[in-house]
Design an enzyme around this catalytic site. Structure first.
Site, PDB file in Angstrom:
ATOM      1  N   LYS A  42       0.006  -0.900   3.622  1.00  0.00           N
ATOM      2  CA  LYS A  42      -1.286  -1.563   3.421  1.00  0.00           C
ATOM      3  C   LYS A  42      -1.824  -2.205   4.700  1.00  0.00           C
ATOM      4  O   LYS A  42      -2.980  -2.026   5.051  1.00  0.00           O
ATOM      5  CB  LYS A  42      -1.192  -2.656   2.343  1.00  0.00           C
ATOM      6  CG  LYS A  42      -0.877  -2.158   0.956  1.00  0.00           C
ATOM      7  CD  LYS A  42      -1.030  -3.268  -0.080  1.00  0.00           C
ATOM      8  CE  LYS A  42      -0.111  -4.457   0.156  1.00  0.00           C
ATOM      9  NZ  LYS A  42       1.318  -4.135   0.026  1.00  0.00           N
ATOM     10  N   ARG A  91      -2.743 -10.265  -6.567  1.00  0.00           N
ATOM     11  CA  ARG A  91      -1.399  -9.767  -6.880  1.00  0.00           C
ATOM     12  C   ARG A  91      -0.933 -10.191  -8.256  1.00  0.00           C
ATOM     13  O   ARG A  91       0.139  -9.760  -8.700  1.00  0.00           O
ATOM     14  CB  ARG A  91      -0.407 -10.341  -5.861  1.00  0.00           C
ATOM     15  CG  ARG A  91      -0.042  -9.405  -4.718  1.00  0.00           C
ATOM     16  CD  ARG A  91       0.759 -10.232  -3.742  1.00  0.00           C
ATOM     17  NE  ARG A  91       1.754  -9.502  -3.015  1.00  0.00           N
ATOM     18  CZ  ARG A  91       1.666  -9.266  -1.695  1.00  0.00           C
ATOM     19  NH1 ARG A  91       0.610  -9.637  -1.002  1.00  0.00           N
ATOM     20  NH2 ARG A  91       2.636  -8.663  -1.068  1.00  0.00           N
ATOM     21  N   ARG A 151      11.258  -1.988   9.474  1.00  0.00           N
ATOM     22  CA  ARG A 151      10.400  -3.073   9.975  1.00  0.00           C
ATOM     23  C   ARG A 151      11.240  -4.327  10.235  1.00  0.00           C
ATOM     24  O   ARG A 151      10.990  -5.081  11.160  1.00  0.00           O
ATOM     25  CB  ARG A 151       9.294  -3.369   8.959  1.00  0.00           C
ATOM     26  CG  ARG A 151       8.273  -4.363   9.466  1.00  0.00           C
ATOM     27  CD  ARG A 151       7.093  -4.465   8.526  1.00  0.00           C
ATOM     28  NE  ARG A 151       7.415  -5.176   7.308  1.00  0.00           N
ATOM     29  CZ  ARG A 151       6.578  -5.316   6.269  1.00  0.00           C
ATOM     30  NH1 ARG A 151       5.394  -4.766   6.298  1.00  0.00           N
ATOM     31  NH2 ARG A 151       6.940  -5.988   5.200  1.00  0.00           N
ATOM     32  N   ARG A 206      11.233  -9.843  10.325  1.00  0.00           N
ATOM     33  CA  ARG A 206      10.619 -10.706   9.310  1.00  0.00           C
ATOM     34  C   ARG A 206      11.685 -11.273   8.386  1.00  0.00           C
ATOM     35  O   ARG A 206      12.556 -10.549   7.910  1.00  0.00           O
ATOM     36  CB  ARG A 206       9.598  -9.908   8.494  1.00  0.00           C
ATOM     37  CG  ARG A 206       8.185 -10.105   8.982  1.00  0.00           C
ATOM     38  CD  ARG A 206       7.209  -9.252   8.216  1.00  0.00           C
ATOM     39  NE  ARG A 206       7.171  -9.510   6.774  1.00  0.00           N
ATOM     40  CZ  ARG A 206       6.178  -9.094   5.994  1.00  0.00           C
ATOM     41  NH1 ARG A 206       5.171  -8.429   6.509  1.00  0.00           N
ATOM     42  NH2 ARG A 206       6.214  -9.336   4.707  1.00  0.00           N
ATOM     43  N   ARG A 262      11.374  -8.350  -3.888  1.00  0.00           N
ATOM     44  CA  ARG A 262       9.918  -8.202  -3.725  1.00  0.00           C
ATOM     45  C   ARG A 262       9.396  -6.984  -4.476  1.00  0.00           C
ATOM     46  O   ARG A 262       8.319  -7.023  -5.059  1.00  0.00           O
ATOM     47  CB  ARG A 262       9.560  -8.093  -2.236  1.00  0.00           C
ATOM     48  CG  ARG A 262       9.675  -9.438  -1.530  1.00  0.00           C
ATOM     49  CD  ARG A 262       9.660  -9.300  -0.027  1.00  0.00           C
ATOM     50  NE  ARG A 262       8.418  -8.767   0.473  1.00  0.00           N
ATOM     51  CZ  ARG A 262       8.305  -8.062   1.594  1.00  0.00           C
ATOM     52  NH1 ARG A 262       9.373  -7.797   2.322  1.00  0.00           N
ATOM     53  NH2 ARG A 262       7.147  -7.624   1.984  1.00  0.00           N
TER      54      ARG A 262
HETATM   55  P1  AMP Z   1       2.649  -9.312   2.418  1.00  0.00           P
HETATM   56  O1  AMP Z   1       2.599  -9.375   3.897  1.00  0.00           O
HETATM   57  O2  AMP Z   1       1.300  -8.983   1.810  1.00  0.00           O
HETATM   58  O3  AMP Z   1       3.736  -8.421   1.880  1.00  0.00           O
HETATM   59  O4  AMP Z   1       2.989 -10.786   1.909  1.00  0.00           O
HETATM   60  C1  AMP Z   1       4.187 -11.438   2.293  1.00  0.00           C
HETATM   61  C2  AMP Z   1       4.488 -12.569   1.317  1.00  0.00           C
HETATM   62  O5  AMP Z   1       3.417 -13.517   1.312  1.00  0.00           O
HETATM   63  C3  AMP Z   1       4.653 -12.141  -0.127  1.00  0.00           C
HETATM   64  O6  AMP Z   1       5.944 -11.659  -0.415  1.00  0.00           O
HETATM   65  C4  AMP Z   1       4.357 -13.463  -0.848  1.00  0.00           C
HETATM   66  O7  AMP Z   1       5.440 -14.366  -0.728  1.00  0.00           O
HETATM   67  C5  AMP Z   1       3.225 -14.027   0.005  1.00  0.00           C
HETATM   68  N1  AMP Z   1       1.920 -13.537  -0.500  1.00  0.00           N
HETATM   69  C6  AMP Z   1       1.038 -12.722   0.141  1.00  0.00           C
HETATM   70  N2  AMP Z   1      -0.033 -12.470  -0.608  1.00  0.00           N
HETATM   71  C7  AMP Z   1       0.151 -13.147  -1.776  1.00  0.00           C
HETATM   72  C8  AMP Z   1      -0.601 -13.267  -2.976  1.00  0.00           C
HETATM   73  N3  AMP Z   1      -1.780 -12.640  -3.145  1.00  0.00           N
HETATM   74  N4  AMP Z   1      -0.091 -14.062  -3.945  1.00  0.00           N
HETATM   75  C9  AMP Z   1       1.070 -14.712  -3.789  1.00  0.00           C
HETATM   76  N5  AMP Z   1       1.843 -14.608  -2.714  1.00  0.00           N
HETATM   77  C10 AMP Z   1       1.395 -13.837  -1.696  1.00  0.00           C
END
Ligand code: AMP
Length: 194
Positions: free
Chosen positions: A14, A89, A128, A134, A145
């Site tokens: 994404k 989400r 990654r 990370r 996740r």
């Molecule tokens: P991502 O980089 O989009 O995979 O997001 C990394 C982490 O940020 C996720 O595993 C959540 O802990 C938090 N996060 C990102 N977007 C959201 C969202 N829309 N709602 C809740 N937590 C989020």
């Protein structure tokens, strides 16, 4: 003017595609994950709170995430369109986004579903982890996740499908190839990059 959502499992690509689409359409890519990571890095109060959830692979509470997106979508650069990456989400976040947009007299144009099978996303995330280090890319957290995605986020696809907004695109292959597929699918719906 385009208002797009990008939805897909962690590791589906994404973030990479969001940046390319943002350039193609000349609209900001808004990634809640990136905003949280920026705050973690700069040790803000939001960052400290978000980190406690992110490190475990849990979602940050809806109230916090919704406020953040409401503020961000209110900014000038988002008035002429945006690409949301990683939001909404949860069902509650869908409702919040509906309310933000309807209050502004706006609506979504399309939801791009980036598809990738589980083995491939795990492989990409582990890769990654090695490259970027990370904290939420360890194997145990990755598994969690993916479960959280399956339970809380995957059901949103049918919510948007019922609104005839979903375009599914195969996320496997070269980055440029996947971008090409997305642009083609959007074009077929009359959504064309500048
Ligand atoms: P991502 O980089 O989009 O995979 O997001 C990394 C982490 O940020 C996720 O595993 C959540 O802990 C938090 N996060 C990102 N977007 C959201 C969202 N829309 N709602 C809740 N937590 C989020």
């Amino acid at each position: 003017m385009s208002r797009l959502l990008l939805i897909g499992a962690p590791g589906a690509g994404k973030g990479t595609q969001a940046e390319r689409l943002s350039q193609a359409f000349g609209i900001p890519a808004i990634s809640t994950g990136d905003i949280f990571r920026y705050n973690v890095k700069h040790e803000t109060p939001l960052g400290q709170l978000a980190k406690s959830y992110m490190d475990k692979g849990e979602y940050v509470p809806d109230s916090v995430t919704n406020d953040l997106v409401r503020d961000r979508l209110g900014m000038d650069d988002a008035q002429a369109g945006f690409l949301l990456d990683g939001y909404p989400r949860t069902a509650d976040q869908v409702l919040e986004l509906d309310s933000i947009l309807s209050a502004a007299g706006q609506q979504l144009d399309v939801v791009v579903l980036l598809e990738a099978d589980t083995d491939e996303v795990v492989r990409r995330l582990l890769n990654r982890a090695q490259e970027q280090g990370r904290a939420d890319d360890t194997e145990e957290v990755i598994r969690h996740r993916l479960n959280v995605y399956a339970e809380q986020t995957a059901p949103l696809i049918s919510v948007y499908s019922e609104r005839s907004l979903v375009v599914a695109v195969d996320g496997l292959g070269e980055v440029a190839e996947v971008t090409g597929r997305i642009l083609e699918a959007l074009d077929a719906r009359g959504i064309t990059a500048n």
